[in-house]
Scaffold this motif. Structure first.
Motif, PDB file in Angstrom:
ATOM      1  N   SER A 154       6.988   3.670 -21.646  1.00  0.00           N
ATOM      2  CA  SER A 154       5.742   3.222 -22.261  1.00  0.00           C
ATOM      3  C   SER A 154       5.567   1.710 -22.147  1.00  0.00           C
ATOM      4  O   SER A 154       4.552   1.167 -22.560  1.00  0.00           O
ATOM      5  N   SER A 155       6.547   1.030 -21.518  1.00  0.00           N
ATOM      6  CA  SER A 155       6.395  -0.416 -21.335  1.00  0.00           C
ATOM      7  C   SER A 155       6.380  -0.823 -19.869  1.00  0.00           C
ATOM      8  O   SER A 155       5.995  -1.937 -19.547  1.00  0.00           O
ATOM      9  N   GLY A 156       6.790   0.076 -18.972  1.00  0.00           N
ATOM     10  CA  GLY A 156       6.842  -0.331 -17.576  1.00  0.00           C
ATOM     11  C   GLY A 156       6.895   0.825 -16.604  1.00  0.00           C
ATOM     12  O   GLY A 156       7.125   1.977 -16.981  1.00  0.00           O
ATOM     13  N   LEU A 157       6.680   0.483 -15.337  1.00  0.00           N
ATOM     14  CA  LEU A 157       6.690   1.449 -14.242  1.00  0.00           C
ATOM     15  C   LEU A 157       7.631   0.944 -13.161  1.00  0.00           C
ATOM     16  O   LEU A 157       7.680  -0.256 -12.888  1.00  0.00           O
ATOM     17  N   LEU A 158       8.360   1.854 -12.539  1.00  0.00           N
ATOM     18  CA  LEU A 158       9.243   1.500 -11.442  1.00  0.00           C
ATOM     19  C   LEU A 158       8.645   2.056 -10.157  1.00  0.00           C
ATOM     20  O   LEU A 158       8.447   3.264 -10.029  1.00  0.00           O
ATOM     21  N   LEU A 159       8.329   1.151  -9.244  1.00  0.00           N
ATOM     22  CA  LEU A 159       7.712   1.529  -7.974  1.00  0.00           C
ATOM     23  C   LEU A 159       8.755   1.541  -6.870  1.00  0.00           C
ATOM     24  O   LEU A 159       9.644   0.689  -6.841  1.00  0.00           O
ATOM     25  N   LEU A 160       8.602   2.485  -5.952  1.00  0.00           N
ATOM     26  CA  LEU A 160       9.377   2.505  -4.720  1.00  0.00           C
ATOM     27  C   LEU A 160       8.423   2.086  -3.619  1.00  0.00           C
ATOM     28  O   LEU A 160       7.385   2.708  -3.417  1.00  0.00           O
ATOM     29  N   ILE A 161       8.767   0.975  -2.950  1.00  0.00           N
ATOM     30  CA  ILE A 161       7.913   0.448  -1.879  1.00  0.00           C
ATOM     31  C   ILE A 161       8.730   0.418  -0.600  1.00  0.00           C
ATOM     32  O   ILE A 161       9.786  -0.223  -0.541  1.00  0.00           O
ATOM     33  N   PHE A 188      12.351  -0.977  -1.381  1.00  0.00           N
ATOM     34  CA  PHE A 188      12.589  -1.787  -2.571  1.00  0.00           C
ATOM     35  C   PHE A 188      12.126  -1.057  -3.825  1.00  0.00           C
ATOM     36  O   PHE A 188      11.156  -0.304  -3.788  1.00  0.00           O
ATOM     37  N   TYR A 189      12.815  -1.333  -4.927  1.00  0.00           N
ATOM     38  CA  TYR A 189      12.291  -0.998  -6.248  1.00  0.00           C
ATOM     39  C   TYR A 189      11.596  -2.244  -6.756  1.00  0.00           C
ATOM     40  O   TYR A 189      12.118  -3.358  -6.632  1.00  0.00           O
ATOM     41  N   VAL A 190      10.429  -2.059  -7.349  1.00  0.00           N
ATOM     42  CA  VAL A 190       9.710  -3.146  -7.999  1.00  0.00           C
ATOM     43  C   VAL A 190       9.334  -2.655  -9.393  1.00  0.00           C
ATOM     44  O   VAL A 190       8.648  -1.635  -9.535  1.00  0.00           O
ATOM     45  N   LYS A 239       0.860  -1.184   0.000  1.00  0.00           N
ATOM     46  CA  LYS A 239       0.000   0.000   0.000  1.00  0.00           C
ATOM     47  C   LYS A 239       0.895   1.233   0.000  1.00  0.00           C
ATOM     48  O   LYS A 239       2.071   1.157   0.349  1.00  0.00           O
ATOM     49  N   ASN A 240       0.341   2.349  -0.426  1.00  0.00           N
ATOM     50  CA  ASN A 240       1.029   3.648  -0.357  1.00  0.00           C
ATOM     51  C   ASN A 240       2.430   3.643  -0.960  1.00  0.00           C
ATOM     52  O   ASN A 240       3.369   4.149  -0.367  1.00  0.00           O
ATOM     53  N   CYS A 241       2.592   3.073  -2.158  1.00  0.00           N
ATOM     54  CA  CYS A 241       3.889   3.116  -2.816  1.00  0.00           C
ATOM     55  C   CYS A 241       3.871   4.254  -3.850  1.00  0.00           C
ATOM     56  O   CYS A 241       2.875   4.933  -4.017  1.00  0.00           O
TER      57      CYS A 241
END
Length: 131
Positions: A45-52, A102-104, A36-38
Motif C-alpha cells: 500500500s506504499s509502493g510498487l516494484l517494477l521489473l524493467i 532491473f527492479y525499480v 516502456k512495457n514494464c
C-alpha cells in the motif's frame, strides 16, 4: 523507538501480484519517458516494484548502464494499462538483475490517500487469480 524516517523500515506488507503491464514510466520533472512495457511484480500500500527489461529502457544512456541509481529520487508516473490507471510516486531504489533487467521500486504513499492505496492493493490480482 523514537522518530522514524522514510527509509527506516517497511510498514506495509508486500503482496506478490500477477504481472501488471505498465505501458510507460515517465519522469514528472521533464515528462521524458524512462521505460516502456514494464511490469509490476510486487506491491504494497506504499509502493510498487517494477521489473524493467534493459531493452525497454528508452534513454540510451540508461540502457548502457549497469545501474540505474541516477533515477533514485526522481518523481515519476506510470500508466497501468490493464486498469486504465495512472499512478505517480518517487523512485526509491533500483537493483540490477543481470540479464533479466532491473527492479525499480516506486513509493507512491505521498501521492495518494491511504484508503485509495489500500483499495488498489485489494484490486491487484495475485499470481494465478486471473487464470
Amino acid at each position: 523507538m523514537g522518530s522514524t524516517t522514510k527509509n527506516s523500515k517497511r510498514v506495509a506488507p508486500r503482496k506478490e501480484v500477477s504481472p501488471i503491464h505498465v505501458s510507460y514510466l515517465t519522469s514528472l520533472d521533464d515528462f521524458a519517458k524512462i521505460a516502456k512495457n514494464c511490469e509490476i511484480v510486487e506491491a504494497s500500500s506504499s509502493g510498487l516494484l517494477l521489473l524493467i527489461k534493459r531493452d525497454d529502457l528508452i534513454p540510451m544512456a540508461l540502457r548502457k548502464n549497469l545501474n540505474l541509481d541516477c533515477l533514485v529520487g526522481d518523481r515519476v508516473f506510470m500508466h497501468l494499462e490493464d486498469m486504465n490507471l495512472e499512478v505517480s510516486g518517487v523512485i526509491t531504489r533500483t537493483q540490477l538483475l543481470g540479464k533479466k533487467g532491473f527492479y525499480v521500486a516506486v513509493d507512491y504513499s505521498d501521492e495518494a490517500p491511504e484508503y485509495w492505496r489500500e483499495c488498489l492493493m485489494d484490486l491487484l490480482p495475485t499470481p494465478g487469480e486471473l487464470e
